[in-house]
Design a protein around this motif. Structure first.
Motif, short mmCIF file in Angstrom:
data_model
loop_
_atom_site.label_atom_id
_atom_site.label_comp_id
_atom_site.label_asym_id
_atom_site.label_seq_id
_atom_site.Cartn_x
_atom_site.Cartn_y
_atom_site.Cartn_z
N LEU A 108 0.76 -1.22 -0.08
CA LEU A 108 -0.10 0.05 0.02
C LEU A 108 0.92 1.16 0.15
CD1 LEU A 108 -3.06 1.05 0.18
CD2 LEU A 108 -2.75 1.07 2.65
N ASN A 109 2.01 1.37 0.68
CA ASN A 109 2.86 2.34 0.84
C ASN A 109 3.61 2.74 -0.56
OD1 ASN A 109 4.11 4.48 2.36
ND2 ASN A 109 5.70 3.31 2.49
N LEU A 141 -5.74 11.46 1.58
CA LEU A 141 -4.68 11.81 2.37
C LEU A 141 -4.28 10.81 3.62
CD1 LEU A 141 -3.85 15.59 2.32
CD2 LEU A 141 -2.46 13.79 1.17
N ALA A 142 -5.49 10.58 4.41
CA ALA A 142 -5.43 9.72 5.51
C ALA A 142 -5.08 8.29 5.03
CB ALA A 142 -6.86 9.88 6.10
N PRO A 147 0.14 3.75 5.82
CA PRO A 147 1.21 2.96 5.72
C PRO A 147 2.46 3.53 6.70
CG PRO A 147 0.38 2.91 3.77
CD PRO A 147 -0.44 4.05 4.41
N THR A 148 2.56 4.98 6.37
CA THR A 148 3.69 5.44 7.14
C THR A 148 3.41 5.42 8.68
OG1 THR A 148 4.08 6.77 5.16
CG2 THR A 148 4.78 7.55 7.31
N LEU A 149 2.19 5.86 9.03
CA LEU A 149 1.96 6.13 10.51
C LEU A 149 2.30 4.36 11.10
CD1 LEU A 149 -0.93 8.38 10.63
CD2 LEU A 149 1.50 9.02 11.27
N LEU A 197 6.13 11.91 10.13
CA LEU A 197 6.67 11.39 8.80
C LEU A 197 5.23 11.59 8.08
CD1 LEU A 197 8.69 8.35 9.75
CD2 LEU A 197 9.38 10.50 8.77
N GLY A 198 4.19 11.07 8.71
CA GLY A 198 2.91 11.29 8.16
C GLY A 198 2.58 12.87 7.82
#
Length: 283
Positions: A108-109, A141-142, A147-149, A197-198
């Protein structure tokens, strides 16, 4: 022995060169944005609305719209990312399922951002009838920063020394009580880092929100759930295409300066919060 030492020196020199190259690229980008954008920055530029299709006035509403999308995306994505990270680390026992979930999150990232926009607009904009609006952009955006979060939270939880779980178990804490009393407090730095990072990724995304959340001119702050918002990213994108118009290019660089400064302020704030939260494992 002489050959090994020579080879080690060559490898060390190559690694040092690559490291300096990465730092040099960062400094070039920062220097170019601040050098080209600084002349456009003044009080009126920061506090006035844009006019003449962005070639005059300021970027007040573009900055506000960017903050709305970034903040909304983190608020929506944070509980989902935290919940999935805790489920995989504290409740899921199957290593195979953990590997499957992790690979799916990685996939997904790596999804092209434009596809997030297309699919997101189909789901939120059309099926849920939110249209081209700040709500559609926030939800897309959420999903993009999820994936980052999630990976940041999961790595922070997995990095906790096992002794904390052993002590909590010996005290008779249930899994939910252990999460509240041990896991979350000791993983707070990972949560802050993940949010950082998000936010950084949300601030840099343009393609996904370009046709789902924003229009270039004629809008200010949203009054309803279905209103679009102006953003710095779209403002820069449109003005940068006016290469023969020096006023437009100057405003594009100025907008880039503000976007970069905003990102660095968020990063500095996150590091400040991180420094105010000494972890038990670091004492």
């Amino acid at each position: 022995m002489t050959f090994d030492r020579s080879l080690e020196k060559v490898v060390l020199g190559l690694l040092g060169f690559l490291t300096l190259s990465a730092i040099f690229i960062l400094l070039v980008i920062l220097g170019a944005v601040f050098w080209k954008g600084a002349p456009a920055i003044d009080w009126e530029f920061l506090t006035q609305a844009s006019s003449d299709f962005g070639t005059s006035g300021g970027i007040l509403y573009q900055t506000a719209g960017t903050l709305i999308l970034m903040t909304g995306a983190v608020i929506v994505s944070l509980p989902v990312a935290l919940g999935t990270a805790l489920f995989q680390t504290e409740y899921l026992r199957s290593q195979r399922l953990k590997k499957v979930f992790r690979n799916m999150i990685y996939s997904l990232n790596g999804m092209p951002t434009i596809l997030f926009g297309l699919v997101g607009y189909m789901v939120f904009g059309i099926y849920l009838e939110t249209g081209v609006s700040w709500l559609t952009g926030t939800l897309i955006l959420a999903v993009m920063i999820l994936p980052t979060l999630q990976l940041s939270f999961q790595q922070a939880v997995e990095a906790l020394p096992e002794k904390y779980r052993d002590q909590a178990t010996s005290l008779g804490l249930s899994p939910s009580a252990m999460i509240r009393a041990v896991i979350l407090p000791q993983s707070l730095f990972g949560i802050v880092t993940g949010v950082l990072l998000g936010l950084a990724r949300a601030a840099g995304e343009t393609a996904a929100i370009m046709f789902t959340a924003t229009t270039f001119s004629g809008i200010t702050l949203p009054a309803t759930w279905t209103d679009p918002v102006p953003t710095l990213q779209t403002h820069i994108l449109v003005l940068a295409q006016e290469a023969l118009n020096p006023e437009a290019v100057a405003h594009a660089w100025g907008s880039g300066w503000v976007l970069l400064t905003l990102t660095f302020l968020l990063i500095a704030g996150a590091f400040f919060c991180r420094s105010r939260m000494p972890m038990e494992s670091e004492r």
